[in-house]
Every structure is written in C-alpha cells, then in structure tokens.
Design a protein around this motif. Sequence first.
Motif, mmCIF file in Angstrom:
data_model
loop_
_atom_site.group_PDB
_atom_site.id
_atom_site.type_symbol
_atom_site.label_atom_id
_atom_site.label_comp_id
_atom_site.label_asym_id
_atom_site.label_seq_id
_atom_site.Cartn_x
_atom_site.Cartn_y
_atom_site.Cartn_z
ATOM 1 N N ILE A 129 17.188 71.392 -0.306
ATOM 2 C CA ILE A 129 16.120 71.332 1.210
ATOM 3 C C ILE A 129 16.455 73.329 1.082
ATOM 4 O O ILE A 129 15.706 73.627 1.149
ATOM 5 C CB ILE A 129 16.244 69.692 1.672
ATOM 6 N N LEU A 130 17.264 72.940 1.752
ATOM 7 C CA LEU A 130 17.978 75.115 1.763
ATOM 8 C C LEU A 130 16.833 75.675 0.717
ATOM 9 O O LEU A 130 16.087 76.703 1.786
ATOM 10 C CB LEU A 130 18.639 75.206 2.461
ATOM 11 N N VAL A 131 17.432 75.780 -0.079
ATOM 12 C CA VAL A 131 16.563 76.769 -1.064
ATOM 13 C C VAL A 131 15.695 76.483 -1.094
ATOM 14 O O VAL A 131 14.197 77.728 -1.326
ATOM 15 C CB VAL A 131 17.677 76.828 -2.725
ATOM 16 N N GLY A 132 14.820 75.404 -2.011
ATOM 17 C CA GLY A 132 13.565 74.909 -2.116
ATOM 18 C C GLY A 132 12.320 75.080 -0.613
ATOM 19 O O GLY A 132 11.774 75.761 -1.031
ATOM 20 N N GLY A 133 13.229 74.968 0.112
ATOM 21 C CA GLY A 133 12.326 75.034 1.811
ATOM 22 C C GLY A 133 11.746 76.711 1.507
ATOM 23 O O GLY A 133 11.293 77.063 2.368
ATOM 24 N N TRP A 134 13.095 77.393 1.534
ATOM 25 C CA TRP A 134 13.377 78.990 1.634
ATOM 26 C C TRP A 134 11.957 78.891 1.424
ATOM 27 O O TRP A 134 10.851 80.408 1.917
ATOM 28 C CB TRP A 134 14.280 79.668 1.653
ATOM 29 N N LEU A 135 12.438 78.668 -0.112
ATOM 30 C CA LEU A 135 10.773 79.552 -0.871
ATOM 31 C C LEU A 135 9.819 79.276 -0.489
ATOM 32 O O LEU A 135 8.363 79.793 -0.519
ATOM 33 C CB LEU A 135 11.110 79.567 -2.363
ATOM 34 N N ALA A 136 9.192 77.837 -0.880
ATOM 35 C CA ALA A 136 8.514 77.499 -0.011
ATOM 36 C C ALA A 136 7.938 77.785 1.021
ATOM 37 O O ALA A 136 6.511 78.194 1.518
ATOM 38 C CB ALA A 136 8.266 75.790 -0.147
ATOM 39 N N SER A 137 8.367 78.144 2.508
ATOM 40 C CA SER A 137 7.984 78.365 3.655
ATOM 41 C C SER A 137 7.212 79.646 3.743
ATOM 42 O O SER A 137 6.528 80.065 4.022
ATOM 43 C CB SER A 137 9.425 78.767 4.915
ATOM 44 N N LEU A 138 8.044 80.569 2.217
ATOM 45 C CA LEU A 138 7.897 81.924 2.391
ATOM 46 C C LEU A 138 5.999 82.886 1.822
ATOM 47 O O LEU A 138 5.918 83.110 2.015
ATOM 48 C CB LEU A 138 8.693 82.195 1.538
ATOM 49 N N ALA A 139 6.167 81.160 0.876
ATOM 50 C CA ALA A 139 5.163 81.404 0.390
ATOM 51 C C ALA A 139 3.620 81.036 0.870
ATOM 52 O O ALA A 139 2.752 81.252 1.584
ATOM 53 C CB ALA A 139 4.651 80.472 -0.927
ATOM 54 N N VAL A 140 4.067 79.880 2.042
ATOM 55 C CA VAL A 140 3.397 79.189 3.083
ATOM 56 C C VAL A 140 2.925 80.385 3.756
ATOM 57 O O VAL A 140 1.616 81.203 4.474
ATOM 58 C CB VAL A 140 3.425 78.237 3.595
ATOM 59 N N ALA A 141 3.864 81.163 4.649
ATOM 60 C CA ALA A 141 3.538 82.065 5.490
ATOM 61 C C ALA A 141 3.250 83.129 4.707
ATOM 62 O O ALA A 141 1.650 83.751 5.500
ATOM 63 C CB ALA A 141 5.059 82.743 5.803
ATOM 64 N N GLY A 142 3.378 83.863 3.596
ATOM 65 C CA GLY A 142 2.618 84.875 2.583
ATOM 66 C C GLY A 142 1.263 84.427 2.621
ATOM 67 O O GLY A 142 0.539 85.540 2.855
ATOM 68 N N TYR A 143 0.804 83.626 1.842
ATOM 69 C CA TYR A 143 -0.111 83.393 1.433
ATOM 70 C C TYR A 143 -1.429 83.331 2.697
ATOM 71 O O TYR A 143 -2.431 83.502 2.811
ATOM 72 C CB TYR A 143 -0.644 82.521 0.141
ATOM 73 N N THR A 144 -0.849 82.312 3.839
ATOM 74 C CA THR A 144 -1.798 82.477 5.015
ATOM 75 C C THR A 144 -2.082 83.814 5.792
ATOM 76 O O THR A 144 -3.354 84.011 5.883
ATOM 77 C CB THR A 144 -0.562 80.989 6.315
ATOM 78 N N ALA A 145 -1.049 84.504 5.510
ATOM 79 C CA ALA A 145 -1.573 85.889 5.916
ATOM 80 C C ALA A 145 -2.201 86.547 5.376
ATOM 81 O O ALA A 145 -2.999 87.501 5.958
ATOM 82 C CB ALA A 145 -0.048 87.267 6.221
#
Length: 445
Positions: A129-145
């Motif tokens: 969850i830590l590694v996969g969640g970090w990558l997913a959160s990174l993508a969601v925040a970046g693409y939203t911006a």
Amino acid sequence: MKLQRRIRARSSSSDTASAAFSFPSVGQILHLGVSLGIILAADKLLKHAFAVAAIKFPSALFGMFCVFSVLMVLDSLAPSAAASLMSFFEPATLFIQRWLPLFYVPSLVVLPLAVRDIPAASGLKIFFILVGGWLASLAVAGYTAIAVRRMVKTEMIPAEPMTKPAPFSILELWVWTAIFVSSFVLALINPIALGTSARTCLSFLLAATVLGYMVGSWLPSDIRKVFHPIICCAVSADLAATAYGYFSRTGLDVVLGYYLTKVSSNPGAGDILMGFLGSVIISFAFSMFKQRKLVKRHAAEILSSVIIATIFSLYSTAIVGRVIRLEPALTVSILPRCITVALALSIVSFFEGTNASVTAAVVVLTGLVGANFVQAAMDKLSLNDPIARGIATASSAHGLGTAALSAKEPEALPFCAIAYALTGIFGSLLCSLPIIRQSLLLLVG
C-alpha cells in the motif's frame, strides 16, 4: 573516504566555513529564543486548551489559521506591520526548516518496538500500500494539476525567494560529538547516582540522533539516494541505544523505550524532538503568507489537485486495505500515509484502536520513497510542468519529498511548500468530520 574528504574540504576553506556557520551574537540568540519560544508556548497553550475543552480538532492547525489570518489582516491594513512580524519570526522559521527532518525520526528509531507484534504478511501488505499508494497519489495529483492548468491557462509568475538555512559546519559536528561522548560515558560510569531512566539516556540519544543527521547531510548525493539523512540518524540513534543497552546490561528494548516515552513528566530524546511537530504546523502560516500571491494566482490548480489527491489517498488506502485483507486497525493507522507526521498523528487520534507508531513510521517511509524516486517517476509519467511537479511531490511524499525536490528544481519548490501544508490541512479538516470518519471505517470494515 569521500565523507572524510568532504569534511576536510569544509574545514580547510575559511570562506566556506564562515558561510556555513558563524558564532551568533547575544542579540541573535535572544531573538531566536524569543521567537521560537513564542511559537512553542502558543502550541503548548493551545494543546492544553483543546484538551480541557475536549476538542479533537488539531490545536496546532487552529493556531496556524489564527497566525495566517492575523498576517492577512495586517497586510491589508498595515503592510509594514505584517512585514515586521514576518521578520521577527524568521529566525524561528529558519530553525524549524533546518532541523525539520529530525522531528520525523523518533518513529523510525523505535520502529523495532512498533512492528514487533505485526505479522510478516501484514507488513508486506502495508509495504504494498505504501509504495503503490505513493505512486498512485503522485499520478492523481500531477495529472489533475495539468488538466486544470490547461483549462485555466494561467501564466506562471516568479515566486517569492525562499531563504535557506545555513548548512552544518565542522564546529557543530565537534560540539555534538563532545556532548555525545561525555553524556554516554557519564550515563555508564555513574548509574547509581543517575539511575537508568529516560533522563539518563536523553542527552546521548539526542546527540546521537543529531550527529547522524549531520553526517547524513554530508554524504555524497549518490549515497543519499539509498541512505537518506533520516535513515542515517535513525541508525545512529539505534546504534547508540544498542551500545548502551549492551554495556549497561539493560537491553536494547529498555533503552528504546526510554527514547520515546510519551510521558510529559519523563520525556526521552524522541519526545523532545516530536515536541516541535506542533510548531512545524504553526510555522506553515508564515510560508503560506510569503507565497500568498502565488496561491491566489494558481488557486485553481493548487486547491483542486490537493483536494482530489487527499480524498483519493484516504479512500484508496481504506479500499485497498480491505481488498487485500489487512487488519482494520492497521488499515486505519496508515490512512494518512501522504500527510505530514504532525497532522497524521492528529488524524489517527480521531479513530480508536490505532497504532500511532505505525502511522508515523509509514508516513516517514512514504516520504523516503518519494525523496528517492519522485523525479524519476514524474519523468516517466511525463509530468513536466513545474506546478504539477511541485504539487504532485508534496501531495504524495509531504516534507521529505519536498526537501529532495527543492535542491534540484527550485522553480517547483514554492508549489511544493504550499501543497505540503494544504494537504495536511485539508486531510485534517476532512477527518474531523464524523461523516467522513464513518465512511472510512465502513470501507475498512
């Protein structure tokens, strides 16, 4: 050998040494003491007031809102007064910025005690969850911006320059080394007078933590990619605890228990360090006020990305935890994995039966993953916009990711600093709502 050459280079160059460190005057020491003391006192008073009133909302976050509001009002009525207030508290904010990573360390130092009762299978699930969640959160925040930026089409403006604290000097290293050696020897040779307690171990464990951080900050960049200064100082503190436990025959577990007692009447080195976490939150007000023009101009990109990324982080963690059958108590403990430690601990306090040590450790480890791999991940995901890179980094890896990106991408740093603060603020506001807590618990199961 590389570290020795770097230390010799620092000590042999008088220009570098004077730039890195100079003896502060009495006035500078008093200024730092008063400004930092006011922030620490405000944090303590707010904690006491909120405890007496049985208010669960993070008291430091309320303090941050108050300070920011005062600065904004003064800026509109008397700009010179706002500037004077910012100048008065600058020594305190620089002190907090310089030592910020140390305030996260205690959870890693006592990690051997925190994970002892966690099954290996559960540990692997948390890591997933830590590694996969970090990558997913990174993508969601970046693409939203990026998506919002394309819609609003706002041109970037220069950010306010951000003052950087001075690097560590060789003199500071020798001072802390002397403190460590003298306090360690004293604790060993005079156990009858001192007794074996948190107070006995406080000085040398604190000095060992600080020394590890200083040495870690001097390591070459290629080594820091896998051996972050936070890991270095956690290892340093654990080695000191192991050595004292062996020579005093008290054992490692006992000494680590003295590192973080969570008892105000008998604090350990970790309690001293974590006592600054509330002040870190209050200091957010000054950094946000300094970048107020940037926040106003890019409010759409910043707020939308932070809100969506924070909601995604909380609810995706709850859902994935249930899908992979992680114990509900552990899933709730790691819900605020992308929020800075100071506010993550406040968030899990809203829930019962959580493990605060696991929360702190997971938050720090998430930051370490982000600090090491965030640039490579954003390059692979084609997140090239400075605004998107700054927001994505802070929204997924909070302060440690921000610190790692700041040295290489200064144009993204202001957005990192803003998103770093706002992610914690919005996450705390969300979890303070009973309906949100109940929905998360329902998903966790």
